[in-house]
Design an enzyme around this catalytic site. Structure first.
Site, PDB file in Angstrom:
ATOM      1  N   ALA A 101      -0.214  -3.300   4.566  1.00  0.00           N
ATOM      2  CA  ALA A 101      -0.256  -1.891   4.166  1.00  0.00           C
ATOM      3  C   ALA A 101      -0.777  -1.713   2.739  1.00  0.00           C
ATOM      4  O   ALA A 101      -0.982  -0.597   2.285  1.00  0.00           O
ATOM      5  CB  ALA A 101       1.131  -1.265   4.295  1.00  0.00           C
ATOM      6  N   CYS A 102      -1.009  -2.817   2.034  1.00  0.00           N
ATOM      7  CA  CYS A 102      -1.428  -2.789   0.628  1.00  0.00           C
ATOM      8  C   CYS A 102      -2.924  -3.085   0.520  1.00  0.00           C
ATOM      9  O   CYS A 102      -3.388  -4.141   0.976  1.00  0.00           O
ATOM     10  CB  CYS A 102      -0.625  -3.820  -0.153  1.00  0.00           C
ATOM     11  SG  CYS A 102      -1.189  -4.102  -1.834  1.00  0.00           S
ATOM     12  N   GLY A 103      -3.672  -2.174  -0.096  1.00  0.00           N
ATOM     13  CA  GLY A 103      -5.112  -2.368  -0.258  1.00  0.00           C
ATOM     14  C   GLY A 103      -5.457  -3.599  -1.073  1.00  0.00           C
ATOM     15  O   GLY A 103      -6.397  -4.324  -0.741  1.00  0.00           O
TER      16      GLY A 103
END
Length: 135
Positions: free
Chosen positions: A10-12
């Site tokens: 979920a983390c770019g």
């Protein structure tokens, strides 16, 4: 070379780091640390390899950091580790471990420092920033 990434999809930044590792020709072991948190022993070893204090690895945004009052300097390193074990979302990401070392890969292109093949050509991160691989 063995490469391990403690990853949050979920983390770019974590996604960019994983993509750069793969662009370098490595297929890392991907540990979804929110589903499979590191043990206390593993977290302590990672901190040691990265030469970081637990407070330096705490993530604030999108976590219970404020609710838990983790700004308070009363918390010992051991207690902060306990919080990270109980709430893995508090662990900043991505952490990458290779034969050359371990690091918190923020910004994502820092990972190039510990890869065997940092020449990834021209890589465009999710935010549109272009990163040139090291030569």
């Amino acid at each position: 070379m063995t490469v391990t990434i403690y990853h949050n999809p979920a983390c770019g930044t974590s996604r960019n780091t994983l993509a750069m590792i793969r662009a370098s020709g490595e297929e890392p072991e991907v540990i979804l640390y929110l589903k499979t948190p590191p043990s206390r022993e593993t977290l302590v070893k990672l901190l040691g390899r990265m030469k970081m204090k637990p407070r330096d690895l705490l993530r604030r945004r999108g976590t219970p950091y404020d609710e838990l009052g983790l700004d308070d300097p009363k918390w010992s390193d051991d207690e902060l580790i306990d919080f990270m074990i109980a709430h893995p979302i508090l662990i900043e990401r991505p952490i990458v471990v290779t034969d050359k070392g371990a690091m918190l890969a923020r910004p994502s292109e820092k990972v190039l420092e510990i890869l065997d093949n940092p020449e990834i050509g021209s890589f465009t991160k999710e935010d549109g920033e272009v990163v040139k691989g090291k030569k």
